[in-house]
Motif scaffolding. Structure first.
Motif, short mmCIF file in Angstrom:
data_model
loop_
_atom_site.label_atom_id
_atom_site.label_comp_id
_atom_site.label_asym_id
_atom_site.label_seq_id
_atom_site.Cartn_x
_atom_site.Cartn_y
_atom_site.Cartn_z
N THR A 1 -6.09 77.66 85.91
CA THR A 1 -5.36 78.22 87.47
C THR A 1 -4.34 78.96 86.41
O THR A 1 -4.07 79.19 85.06
N THR A 2 -3.12 79.63 87.45
CA THR A 2 -2.00 80.41 86.31
C THR A 2 -0.90 79.38 86.72
O THR A 2 0.13 80.24 86.27
N ASP A 3 -1.41 78.34 87.18
CA ASP A 3 0.50 77.74 87.94
C ASP A 3 1.31 77.26 86.18
O ASP A 3 2.48 77.52 86.74
N HIS A 4 0.54 77.28 85.25
CA HIS A 4 1.15 77.14 83.86
C HIS A 4 1.12 78.36 82.75
O HIS A 4 1.34 77.76 81.82
N ASN A 5 0.47 79.21 83.58
CA ASN A 5 -0.21 80.61 81.94
C ASN A 5 -0.62 79.61 81.45
O ASN A 5 -0.75 79.97 80.13
N GLN B 1 -4.13 68.85 86.49
CA GLN B 1 -3.46 69.50 86.98
C GLN B 1 -2.89 70.51 86.45
O GLN B 1 -2.55 71.76 87.04
N GLY C 1 7.00 73.22 80.76
CA GLY C 1 7.30 73.34 82.33
C GLY C 1 8.73 72.63 82.37
O GLY C 1 9.18 72.43 83.00
N THR D 1 -4.08 72.66 84.00
CA THR D 1 -5.00 74.30 84.20
C THR D 1 -6.24 74.33 84.66
O THR D 1 -6.90 75.39 85.04
#
Length: 234
Positions: free
Chosen positions: A108-112, A63, A32, A65
Motif C-alpha cells: 500500500t501507499t499509506d506510509h509511502n 498495517q 508517521g 505496508t
C-alpha cells in the motif's frame, strides 16, 4: 506485580529485503510520528499486552505496508538505553527475503513504502542502520549454508540468473567463469535439456536444485562465493 521494577516499552521492527529479478533491495517507509516524523524508517511499532512479538511483527508489517503471509525470522533484540529518544524501548527485530514481484500487488501507499537498492539507502532513524547491517550479515550466512535463494528463482533457472542473485546478496561482482565452475562442481544442480535463448543466441542451459543431494552436501554452498569469510565480518 513487581512494584520495585522499572517498566519500559517493547517494540518490533521488520527488515524486509526483496529481489526484483536483478537487484536486492530494502523496503522502507516514512515514519508517521514524532520524533523524526517523515524520515525513512524500517516498519516498526509497539507490542500489545495480548500479543507475542511474532504476532506483533506480522500485524505491524501488514498495517504499514500491506504485506501479508511473509515468513519473518527473529534477528536480535536491540536494547541500548538511549536508542529511542522519547522513552526506554527494547526492539525485537525480524527480517525476511521476498520476491518483490510476487508481493507487489499487496504493498500500500499509506506510509509511502518504497524499495531502495542496498547501495542507495537514505539515512534511517534511531538504530535502524545497525539493524540493517546485522540483517545483511545474517542473510549472507543463510545464503551460504541454505538454499533460501533458490526460493526466489523459478523452478528451472540458468547459471547467470543464479549469479545475479548471489551478487545482489553479497554486493560484489563474481567472476563469471569461476562462479559457473564452482556451482557445477558442487553437484547440487541438475542440468536440464532445454535452454533459455532470450538473453543470447547461444542460450544458457536450465538447471534445477537437487533437493536430495543438497541435504547430504549443504556445506557445498560455501563454494559458491570466493573468500566467504570477508563477507561475514561487518
Amino acid at each position: 506485580m513487581y512494584p520495585e521494577q522499572e517498566r519500559f516499552l517493547l517494540a518490533t521492527d521488520c527488515i524486509i529485503f526483496g529481489f526484483d529479478g536483478s537487484t536486492i533491495k530494502l523496503l522502507l517507509i516514512q515514519r508517521g510520528m514524532e520524533p523524526m516524523k517523515n524520515h525513512w524508517s524500517l516498519m516498526g511499532g509497539f507490542v500489545k499486552r495480548t500479543e507475542t512479538t511474532d504476532d506483533a511483527a506480522n500485524r505491524i508489517l501488514q498495517q504499514l505496508t500491506g504485506l501479508q503471509n511473509v515468513y519473518l525470522e527473529q534477528l536480535h533484540v536491540f536494547g541500548k538505553p538511549d536508542r529511542d529518544p522519547v522513552e526506554r524501548t527494547l526492539s525485537v527485530a525480524y527480517f525476511a527475503l521476498i520476491d518483490i514481484n510476487k508481493y507487489a500487488k499487496q504493498i500500500t501507499t499509506d506510509h509511502n513504502a518504497e524499495w531502495f537498492g542496498l547501495n542507495e539507502l537514505p539515512e534511517l532513524i534511531f538504530d535502524h542502520t545497525e539493524m540493517v547491517k546485522m540483517a545483511k550479515k545474517q542473510l549472507r550466512y543463510k545464503a551460504a549454508l541454505h538454499p533460501i535463494l533458490f526460493q526466489l528463482l523459478p523452478e528451472k533457472f540458468t547459471i547467470p540468473q543464479l549469479q545475479v542473485l548471489y551478487q545482489g546478496i553479497y554486493q560484489s561482482k563474481l567472476d563469471d567463469r569461476n562462479f559457473s565452475r564452482k556451482v557445477l562442481s558442487t553437484n547440487l544442480l541438475i542440468k536440464l535439456p532445454e535452454k533459455e535463448k532470450l538473453s543470447s543466441k547461444k542460450g544458457a542451459f536450465y538447471y534445477k536444485l537437487n533437493q536430495s543431494n543438497y541435504l547430504e552436501n549443504f556445506e557445498a554452498f560455501l563454494n559458491f562465493i570466493p573468500n566467504p569469510d570477508r563477507f561475514f565480518k561487518d
